[in-house]
Design a protein around this motif. Structure first.
Motif: not given
Length: 375
Positions: A201-221
């Motif tokens: 399967x292709x990798x999961x595509x995660x679309x994060x709507x919002x670029x606040x500080x709490x989105x930073x650790x989510x992108x890193x993980x």
């Protein structure tokens, strides 16, 4: 596909340096093991390892055997029996209690559709694929056909020297592509072979709507997991590359523009965390009819309930099928408080949902973690 991506990158780097490589693949597991069939490791002649075939107990011996494979330019099937007293030391520290069959193949870039080329093709297309690896348990000293067939939605790639099995393998690969489940089957030609017909399967595509500080650790993980991460926000001063270094795309867009930048599929997860009620309400109005497999909403349940009520009052017919894909509040209940802990709960829930799992402790699972492999 994260491991495959790392392996392909390492192979490309080795090619630039003129370094020989071999690919080790776990093709069959009987009983318990740290990694299951499909785990891979690229080995270079100078001892660099990318990927893993165990928790660390098998890699050293596999390296020695891979050097022999590279010297002889012949695939080798290696079996480790951690239930046997002589091999038991290999499983110490892992608690392994199984038989692990590993195929080690030399990579010759002059051969069309060699194993690394097939993996590269599978990686380059964001679509499901099936990879077939043939090996013989009955006659280990015979030539091992190895990784030789890749089927995608629009093409077939083969390096099999023997055409006698190709039609059967194509049929079985097409069935696996349709069903979405890997199988291990026995085949008969000039020899008796086991075929690992692997669903990729292709990798999961995660679309994060919002670029606040709490989105930073989510992108890193998500980046650690190898997911394709896109960050979207209406604020250009927040949606910046230096803040989201692992994101594949960073987009500044108003709610009505967001879908113009997305290509949704069955492995796309959307998480809304803008802290902007009107922005998310406008975007949710567009997303619900499309029924993406995962829409996560940060915030209390009453916020989501209010949004849904407003959308219905505005004329949007919301069905149970729409709500089946909406997860609000977003994340698993693991006692999260900090942004990092919340990110962990979100990533875990996304993985569970897109894998069709419930996300409960494995100790509560009545049957084995992985089903028996040979049909």
């Amino acid at each position: 596909m994260k491991e495959i991506s790392d392996i392909v990158q390492a192979y490309q780097q080795a090619q630039k340096q003129g370094i020989q490589t071999a690919l080790a693949t776990v093709v069959l597991v009987e009983g318990s093991a740290y990694r299951r069939a499909g785990a891979r490791m690229l080995i270079t002649e100078n001892g660099h390892l990318t990927g893993a075939i165990s928790g660390g107990c098998l890699e050293g011996d596999a390296l020695r055997k891979a050097r022999l494979v590279m010297a002889q330019q012949q695939p080798m099937l290696v079996t480790y029996d951690t239930m046997d007293d002589d091999d038991a030391k290999l499983g110490v520290g892992l608690g392994c209690n199984g038989i692990i069959h590993i195929l080690i193949e030399p990579i010759n870039r002059q051969i069309p559709n060699n194993p690394m080329q097939l993996l590269g093709i599978a990686l380059s297309k964001r679509q499901n694929a099936v990879l077939v690896t043939l090996f013989s348990l009955q006659n280990r000293k015979a030539a091992q056909p190895g990784t030789g067939l890749l089927l995608t939605a629009d093409d077939t790639y083969s390096a099999l020297a023997d055409d006698s099995l190709r039609a059967t393998l194509n049929t079985d690969a097409a069935e696996v592509l349709l069903n979405g489940q890997s199988v291990t089957k026995t085949y008969f030609a000039d020899n008796e072979y086991i075929g690992f017909v692997e669903y990729l399967k292709p990798v999961i595509a995660l679309v994060i709507i919002g670029a606040g500080n709490d989105a930073v650790p989510l992108t890193k993980m998500a980046g650690v997991l190898g997911w394709d991460v896109t960050v979207i926000d209406g604020r250009a001063n927040y949606a910046r590359a230096e803040r989201f270094t692992v994101a594949k795309q960073i987009i500044t867009a108003r709610p009505h523009e967001v879908l113009n930048h997305l290509s949704l599929d069955k492995l796309t997860a959307i998480v809304m965390m803008t802290h902007n009620y009107n922005y998310e309400l406008a975007l949710l109005r567009q997303l619900l009819p499309l029924q993406p497999p995962y829409i996560g909403m940060l915030g209390p349940k009453k916020k989501l309930d209010r949004m849904l009520a407003e959308l219905e009052e505005g004329g949007l017919a919301i069905t149970a099928a729409h709500l089946q894909h909406v997860y609000g509040p977003v994340g698993l209940d693991i006692g999260s408080e900090s942004p990092e802990e919340i990110a962990l709960s979100i990533v875990a829930e996304v993985k569970a949902v897109l894998s069709g799992r419930k996300g409960y402790p494995l100790k509560q699972k009545a049957q084995a973690i992985h089903a028996p492999e040979i049909e």
